[in-house]
Scaffold this motif. Structure first.
Motif, PDB file in Angstrom:
ATOM      1  N   TYR A  12       0.830  -1.202   0.000  1.00 52.32           N
ATOM      2  CA  TYR A  12       0.000   0.000   0.000  1.00 52.32           C
ATOM      3  C   TYR A  12       0.866   1.255   0.000  1.00 52.32           C
ATOM      4  O   TYR A  12       0.603   2.196  -0.741  1.00 52.32           O
ATOM      5  CB  TYR A  12      -0.920  -0.004   1.218  1.00 52.32           C
ATOM      6  CG  TYR A  12      -1.739   1.232   1.358  1.00 52.32           C
ATOM      7  CD1 TYR A  12      -2.815   1.480   0.519  1.00 52.32           C
ATOM      8  CD2 TYR A  12      -1.428   2.185   2.321  1.00 52.32           C
ATOM      9  CE1 TYR A  12      -3.564   2.637   0.626  1.00 52.32           C
ATOM     10  CE2 TYR A  12      -2.166   3.343   2.440  1.00 52.32           C
ATOM     11  CZ  TYR A  12      -3.238   3.568   1.598  1.00 52.32           C
ATOM     12  OH  TYR A  12      -3.963   4.712   1.714  1.00 52.32           O
ATOM     13  N   LEU A  13       1.899   1.277   0.825  1.00 47.14           N
ATOM     14  CA  LEU A  13       2.785   2.439   0.870  1.00 47.14           C
ATOM     15  C   LEU A  13       3.526   2.638  -0.447  1.00 47.14           C
ATOM     16  O   LEU A  13       3.725   3.769  -0.894  1.00 47.14           O
ATOM     17  CB  LEU A  13       3.767   2.312   2.027  1.00 47.14           C
ATOM     18  CG  LEU A  13       3.153   2.462   3.422  1.00 47.14           C
ATOM     19  CD1 LEU A  13       4.205   2.218   4.490  1.00 47.14           C
ATOM     20  CD2 LEU A  13       2.518   3.818   3.595  1.00 47.14           C
ATOM     21  N   LEU A  16       1.020   4.082  -2.866  1.00 49.33           N
ATOM     22  CA  LEU A  16       0.793   5.475  -2.495  1.00 49.33           C
ATOM     23  C   LEU A  16       1.950   6.360  -2.939  1.00 49.33           C
ATOM     24  O   LEU A  16       1.748   7.441  -3.507  1.00 49.33           O
ATOM     25  CB  LEU A  16       0.590   5.573  -0.982  1.00 49.33           C
ATOM     26  CG  LEU A  16       0.232   6.926  -0.420  1.00 49.33           C
ATOM     27  CD1 LEU A  16      -1.132   7.359  -0.932  1.00 49.33           C
ATOM     28  CD2 LEU A  16       0.226   6.869   1.094  1.00 49.33           C
ATOM     29  N   CYS A  19       1.859   6.725  -6.788  1.00 49.94           N
ATOM     30  CA  CYS A  19       0.819   7.671  -7.220  1.00 49.94           C
ATOM     31  C   CYS A  19       1.231   9.109  -6.925  1.00 49.94           C
ATOM     32  O   CYS A  19       0.990  10.010  -7.734  1.00 49.94           O
ATOM     33  CB  CYS A  19      -0.505   7.346  -6.524  1.00 49.94           C
ATOM     34  SG  CYS A  19      -1.254   5.826  -7.119  1.00 49.94           S
TER      35      CYS A  19
END
Length: 86
Positions: A12-13, A16, A19
């Motif tokens: 997830y990191l 993130l 992005c």
């Protein structure tokens, strides 16, 4: 269980961060700058007509500040100045 959670968190990191990096690079392109300018202009046209500034700048010179007790007593000095303005 903790290892699975750490992998999901790391993924997830990473997503993130990716992005964020793409957004930062894309925001510097010519089309993005045009969109930014159009959005800014649009937001300014939506501002209320009867808008009045709600701030004031109080300038206190050094001799007056020293005479009133210096920076240690700045709050009463500012309160007095604002009371005189109001």
């Amino acid at each position: 269980m903790a290892n699975k959670f750490q992998k999901k968190t790391a993924g997830y990191l990473a997503l993130l961060a990716g992005c964020f990096a793409v957004g930062m690079v894309a925001s510097r392109t010519a089309p993005a700058l045009h969109i930014d300018h159009y959005a800014y202009d649009w937001m300014l046209t939506r501002q209320a007509v009867d808008w009045k500034p709600q701030s004031v700048i109080v300038a206190i010179d050094q001799p007056t500040l020293s005479e009133q007790g210096g920076m240690r007593h700045i709050r009463p000095i500012l309160a007095n100045a604002l009371a005189r303005i109001a």
